[in-house]
Design a protein around this motif. Structure first.
Motif, PDB file in Angstrom:
ATOM      1  N   GLU A 270      40.889  93.457 -25.848  1.00 37.41           N
ATOM      2  CA  GLU A 270      41.496  94.795 -25.963  1.00 37.41           C
ATOM      3  C   GLU A 270      40.491  95.813 -26.477  1.00 37.41           C
ATOM      4  N   ALA A 271      39.729  95.406 -27.517  1.00 34.62           N
ATOM      5  CA  ALA A 271      38.763  96.344 -28.093  1.00 34.62           C
ATOM      6  C   ALA A 271      37.684  96.677 -27.073  1.00 34.62           C
ATOM      7  N   VAL A 272      37.218  95.671 -26.352  1.00 29.51           N
ATOM      8  CA  VAL A 272      36.159  95.916 -25.369  1.00 29.51           C
ATOM      9  C   VAL A 272      36.711  96.773 -24.225  1.00 29.51           C
ATOM     10  N   ALA A 273      37.979  96.558 -23.867  1.00 32.35           N
ATOM     11  CA  ALA A 273      38.581  97.361 -22.799  1.00 32.35           C
ATOM     12  C   ALA A 273      38.583  98.835 -23.169  1.00 32.35           C
ATOM     13  N   THR A 274      38.778  99.129 -24.481  1.00 31.10           N
ATOM     14  CA  THR A 274      38.784 100.526 -24.926  1.00 31.10           C
ATOM     15  C   THR A 274      37.445 101.200 -24.629  1.00 31.10           C
ATOM     16  N   GLU A 275      36.370 100.414 -24.536  1.00 31.72           N
ATOM     17  CA  GLU A 275      35.061 100.952 -24.188  1.00 31.72           C
ATOM     18  C   GLU A 275      35.069 101.528 -22.774  1.00 31.72           C
ATOM     19  N   PHE A 276      35.856 100.943 -21.912  1.00 25.42           N
ATOM     20  CA  PHE A 276      35.772 101.312 -20.499  1.00 25.42           C
ATOM     21  C   PHE A 276      36.973 102.099 -19.990  1.00 25.42           C
ATOM     22  N   PHE A 277      38.146 101.886 -20.639  1.00 26.25           N
ATOM     23  CA  PHE A 277      39.343 102.631 -20.214  1.00 26.25           C
ATOM     24  C   PHE A 277      39.921 103.349 -21.429  1.00 26.25           C
ATOM     25  N   ALA A 278      40.941 104.162 -21.189  1.00 31.67           N
ATOM     26  CA  ALA A 278      41.671 104.775 -22.300  1.00 31.67           C
ATOM     27  C   ALA A 278      42.410 103.676 -23.054  1.00 31.67           C
TER      28      ALA A 278
ATOM     29  N   VAL B 192      33.768 119.100 -24.857  1.00 38.45           N
ATOM     30  CA  VAL B 192      34.634 117.991 -25.263  1.00 38.45           C
ATOM     31  C   VAL B 192      33.932 116.712 -24.831  1.00 38.45           C
ATOM     32  N   VAL B 193      33.389 115.944 -25.807  1.00 33.67           N
ATOM     33  CA  VAL B 193      32.518 114.823 -25.454  1.00 33.67           C
ATOM     34  C   VAL B 193      33.293 113.527 -25.212  1.00 33.67           C
ATOM     35  N   ALA B 194      34.517 113.432 -25.703  1.00 33.70           N
ATOM     36  CA  ALA B 194      35.310 112.224 -25.461  1.00 33.70           C
ATOM     37  C   ALA B 194      36.780 112.576 -25.577  1.00 33.70           C
ATOM     38  N   THR B 195      37.603 111.975 -24.724  1.00 34.77           N
ATOM     39  CA  THR B 195      39.049 112.141 -24.815  1.00 34.77           C
ATOM     40  C   THR B 195      39.673 110.764 -24.779  1.00 34.77           C
ATOM     41  N   GLN B 196      40.503 110.462 -25.770  1.00 36.20           N
ATOM     42  CA  GLN B 196      41.184 109.171 -25.791  1.00 36.20           C
ATOM     43  C   GLN B 196      42.677 109.401 -25.987  1.00 36.20           C
ATOM     44  N   MET B 197      43.480 108.783 -25.130  1.00 42.34           N
ATOM     45  CA  MET B 197      44.935 108.820 -25.304  1.00 42.34           C
ATOM     46  C   MET B 197      45.365 107.421 -25.737  1.00 42.34           C
ATOM     47  N   TYR B 198      46.276 107.340 -26.701  1.00 44.97           N
ATOM     48  CA  TYR B 198      46.748 106.016 -27.118  1.00 44.97           C
ATOM     49  C   TYR B 198      48.247 105.900 -26.875  1.00 44.97           C
ATOM     50  N   ASN B 199      48.709 104.661 -26.684  1.00 47.72           N
ATOM     51  CA  ASN B 199      50.131 104.435 -26.412  1.00 47.72           C
ATOM     52  C   ASN B 199      50.971 104.665 -27.657  1.00 47.72           C
ATOM     53  N   PRO B 200      52.168 105.274 -27.512  1.00 46.71           N
ATOM     54  CA  PRO B 200      53.053 105.423 -28.668  1.00 46.71           C
ATOM     55  C   PRO B 200      53.323 104.051 -29.284  1.00 46.71           C
ATOM     56  N   GLY B 201      53.347 103.994 -30.601  1.00 42.84           N
ATOM     57  CA  GLY B 201      53.595 102.714 -31.274  1.00 42.84           C
ATOM     58  C   GLY B 201      52.313 102.040 -31.708  1.00 42.84           C
ATOM     59  N   ASN B 202      51.180 102.441 -31.125  1.00 42.87           N
ATOM     60  CA  ASN B 202      49.911 101.837 -31.523  1.00 42.87           C
ATOM     61  C   ASN B 202      49.451 102.432 -32.853  1.00 42.87           C
ATOM     62  N   ARG B 203      49.092 101.571 -33.805  1.00 38.83           N
ATOM     63  CA  ARG B 203      48.578 102.101 -35.068  1.00 38.83           C
ATOM     64  C   ARG B 203      47.202 101.511 -35.353  1.00 38.83           C
ATOM     65  N   GLU B 204      46.567 100.967 -34.330  1.00 46.43           N
ATOM     66  CA  GLU B 204      45.254 100.344 -34.499  1.00 46.43           C
ATOM     67  C   GLU B 204      44.256 101.240 -33.765  1.00 46.43           C
ATOM     68  N   PHE B 205      43.478 102.026 -34.557  1.00 42.36           N
ATOM     69  CA  PHE B 205      42.614 103.032 -33.941  1.00 42.36           C
ATOM     70  C   PHE B 205      41.138 102.687 -34.023  1.00 42.36           C
ATOM     71  N   ARG B 206      40.799 101.484 -34.543  1.00 39.28           N
ATOM     72  CA  ARG B 206      39.375 101.213 -34.769  1.00 39.28           C
ATOM     73  C   ARG B 206      38.582 101.223 -33.472  1.00 39.28           C
ATOM     74  N   ALA B 207      39.189 100.664 -32.401  1.00 42.69           N
ATOM     75  CA  ALA B 207      38.477 100.628 -31.125  1.00 42.69           C
ATOM     76  C   ALA B 207      38.258 102.053 -30.606  1.00 42.69           C
ATOM     77  N   VAL B 208      39.298 102.879 -30.713  1.00 45.34           N
ATOM     78  CA  VAL B 208      39.190 104.273 -30.266  1.00 45.34           C
ATOM     79  C   VAL B 208      38.137 105.013 -31.088  1.00 45.34           C
ATOM     80  N   LEU B 209      38.179 104.806 -32.413  1.00 46.37           N
ATOM     81  CA  LEU B 209      37.231 105.491 -33.300  1.00 46.37           C
ATOM     82  C   LEU B 209      35.796 105.094 -32.999  1.00 46.37           C
ATOM     83  N   THR B 210      35.580 103.792 -32.781  1.00 40.12           N
ATOM     84  CA  THR B 210      34.226 103.327 -32.496  1.00 40.12           C
ATOM     85  C   THR B 210      33.739 103.938 -31.187  1.00 40.12           C
ATOM     86  N   ASP B 211      34.642 104.011 -30.220  1.00 43.97           N
ATOM     87  CA  ASP B 211      34.263 104.556 -28.922  1.00 43.97           C
ATOM     88  C   ASP B 211      33.859 106.028 -29.021  1.00 43.97           C
ATOM     89  N   ILE B 212      34.629 106.811 -29.800  1.00 41.39           N
ATOM     90  CA  ILE B 212      34.273 108.236 -29.860  1.00 41.39           C
ATOM     91  C   ILE B 212      33.085 108.465 -30.784  1.00 41.39           C
TER      92      ILE B 212
END
Lengths: 309, 372
Positions: A270-278, B192-212
């Motif tokens: 899941e974490a790696v997928a975040t690298e490539f998709f939303a 705007v260098v990165a845009t991330q949308m997350y699913n409602p109910g998700n409270r785990e943002f570490r992957a999103v944060l690392t990506d941005i």
């Protein structure tokens, strides 16, 4: 594409591993109960939530030391698990004849009764405590949320605690299953409930013990993850519960090591997928793996030919 | 078919009683659809508290020689349940206007029912651009992202921000956060260098944060509610990401700081309601809310309070001819309504509200007003 393999990618693997551990902590108890009853306990996510709330109440009113806190939560989980078994599972074991014990309808009824209990418990918690996230006393929250920097990588103290907890729980469970009398009866009932009954294993007592062990572990997982994420709310058991379920199915339904490995695999992918998709698509990864497993390995990745539990 | 028949039957049954009814005290009934159970029930709870406060004050004031009452219906803010409740309200001929729903998705689905039946609908929170475009029957008491996004974009540009990462919840509202902000920010010359949308109910943002974080943004703009926001801010601190965070006004909630602790420090956000405001009517509202419900009002409670008052005002102006059509027309005439969320004017054509936005920053564990 290869410019992606930098320090942030390593950080992503660390993130994924810790998410996987969270799923694994929930999956351990889930799989144990499935192994014995051959039925999904849909209320496991609520046991996890009860653990978090019991721990939070203890923190607010007693401010106990850490060991005492874990014991309180463990006790709460065991009590909740035994009550759950009494309310949702025991009534369907009234009929002892072979036909009923093998009946799919009987098993599916407990599936629904556990779902019912889970909804009632979740809604009741919402009525009592409110649906919003509970603030956690700062001293305890900070203990599990401090950033620890290793070069350019960052891990939270809570991630190390959860890694430790996962190892301890996994080893304790293996010890109970393979080195104790009750573990022997759990394995016997899991392998063949009728056979176990014929050779004198007390099936009722064994099922209750399984719920006590599985739920105690679920509750401890709840408070640790709740403190580390800083998010304690009535619906908190749902998301990790679903992922733990996927991990259990991928692992072969009744293999605890299989579920743990698949849980970590899910978290990392899941974490790696975040690298490539939303991030929105990352959830899809879990279900994609579930579908692929069911098509190509109908008995799960670690299920076939292994002893149950 | 059924509706028509039922209406006829009701009308027939009511005729002989009409004379008697005039003699009795009249009541005016409003519907309020809101989430009282489920994930969003804390918002519904706030709306109901504020509605009861506004209603009590209005009924005590004797502005019209009739009692107003509100029928509250729980929708869990689920679009399907919202439609079922909307049908129920439409079929109830006593109801002259409806308040709610909470989320844009639920308000829009219910809005289609109201548009068809000709029922005025005023939502305290639905901020998706499409909501008021359904029909002339839809109103809202919240400035939309079309108004707030450019405001924050100009603010960031003024603070010297050039590269922004945007993180937003994946729903109708979240998408409007991203698009309105991004367009305005690009217009100021930023990127705007990165845009991330997350699913409602998700409270785990570490992957999103690392990506941005890889994109090394000067600032992060987050479109979410305070609970997700608290999780996001805590995890940002755990990952040691130092880019300052700007949030949507939906994050203005005292509990954000309680939940996120040191993670919330330094966050910027804009708002139309501030509980610490020195204005007398805001103070009176905050004090009564605290006394009656034993909790702090936030922007959501304030918006609901104003929405109900605007509705009651429209009814008072329409009196004695309180019909669905008249109430709609009077709502469209709302001008400079002195609410706790600032003076509010509804555009008679677009039915979009205009309000003033204040700028705040979280400092030393408190929301602090930034003087322009």
């Amino acid at each position: 594409m290869f410019d992606r393999f930098d320090i942030f990618f390593v950080q992503q693997l660390v993130n994924g591993f810790s998410v996987g551990l969270v799923y694994a902590l929930v999956a351990i108890g889930f799989t144990l109960i499935f192994g014995v009853l051959n039925v999904v306990n849909f209320a496991h996510g609520e046991i996890y939530m009860i653990g978090a709330y019991a721990g939070l109440m203890a923190l607010i009113f007693l401010a106990p030391p850490w060991v005492a806190l874990l014991l309180i939560v463990l006790a709460a989980g065991i009590v909740a698990g035994v009550l759950l078994e009494r309310a949702a599972f025991k009534p369907f074991r009234r009929f002892r004849d072979e036909a009923s014990l093998k009946s799919k309808a009987m098993r599916e009824s407990t599936l629904l009764s556990s779902l019912a209990v889970s909804i009632i418990v979740r809604e009741a918690t919402e009525k009592i405590f409110g649906a919003d996230m509970r603030p956690i006393p700062r001293a305890y929250a900070n203990a599990l949320q401090e950033p620890i920097l290793i070069g350019e990588l960052a891990v939270a103290s809570g991630q190390l605690v959860i890694l430790g907890a996962a190892i301890v729980m996994f080893l304790t469970l293996q010890f109970i299953l393979f080195r104790t009398q009750i573990g022997l009866s759990i394995r016997a009932v899991a392998a063949n409930p009728l056979g176990a009954q014929y050779v004198g294993v007390n099936v009722d007592r064994t099922v209750i013990a399984t719920f006590a062990i599985g739920s105690g572990m679920g509750a401890v997982a709840g408070i640790l993850i709740g403190l580390y994420q800083g998010t304690i709310f009535p619906a908190m058991g749902f998301a990790p519960g679903v992922k733990a379920f996927v991990a259990m199915v991928m692992g072969g339904l009744n293999s605890i090591p299989g579920a743990v490995i698949c849980a970590i695999f899910l978290g990392v992918s899941e974490a790696v997928a975040t690298e490539f998709f939303a991030q929105g698509w990352a959830d899809l990864v879990a279900y994609l793996f579930l579908v692929l497993t069911l098509i190509f390995f109908p008995t799960g990745l670690f299920g076939a030919g292994r002893e149950r539990v | 078919m059924t509706t028509t028949r039922r209406t006829l039957l009701l009308a027939g049954a009511a005729l002989p009683l009409a004379g008697a009814a005039v003699a009795q005290q009249r009541t005016v009934t409003l519907g309020y659809q809101l989430p009282l159970t489920g994930e969003f029930s804390q918002y519904g709870e706030r709306f109901r508290n504020s509605a009861i406060m506004a209603l009590d004050a209005f009924n005590r004031s004797g502005r019209i020689p009739a009692q107003v009452n509100i029928v509250f219906e729980d929708t869990r803010s689920d679009p399907r349940e919202a439609v079922a409740v909307a049908r129920k309200f439409v079929d109830n001929r006593d109801i002259v206007a409806v308040l709610g729903d909470f989320s844009s998705s639920a308000a829009i689905q219910a809005g289609r029912v109201y548009a068809e039946a000709g029922m005025p609908q005023l939502s305290q929170t639905a901020s998706h651009p499409d909501y008021v475009k359904i029909s002339p029957w839809q109103f809202r008491n919240i400035t939309t992202q079309a108004y707030e996004g450019p405001h924050v974009a100009r603010w960031m540009a003024a603070n010297g921000v050039k590269r922004v990462a945007v993180v937003s919840i994946q729903n109708d509202w979240g998408q409007s956060v991203v698009s309105n902000f991004a367009d305005a920010f690009k217009a100021t010359g930023g990127e705007v260098v990165a845009t991330q949308m997350y699913n409602p109910g998700n409270r785990e943002f570490r992957a999103v944060l690392t990506d941005i974080a890889r994109q090394r943004p000067d600032a992060i703009y987050i479109g979410m509610f305070y609970e997700d926001g608290a999780a996001f801010l805590q995890q940002r601190r755990q990952l040691n990401i130092r880019a300052p965070v700007y949030g949507t006004s939906s994050m203005y909630e005292p509990k954000l700081i309680e939940l996120a602790g040191p993670g919330a420090e330094g966050m910027y956000l804009s708002t139309s309601f501030m509980a610490e405001s020195p204005e007398a009517h805001v103070k009176a509202y905050v004090e009564e809310y605290k006394r009656r419900f034993n909790s702090e009002p936030n922007m959501f409670s304030a918006q609901a309070f104003d929405a109900v008052n605007i509705m009651l005002e429209a009814i008072a102006r329409a009196w004695p001819d309180v019909t669905r059509q008249r109430v709609r027309d009077e709502l469209a005439r709302t001008k400079d309504f002195p609410g706790v969320t600032g003076a509010t004017t509804f555009d008679p054509e677009t039915r979009e509200p205009a309000k003033t936005l204040a700028r705040m920053r979280i400092q030393d564990g408190k929301f602090t007003l930034i003087q322009n």
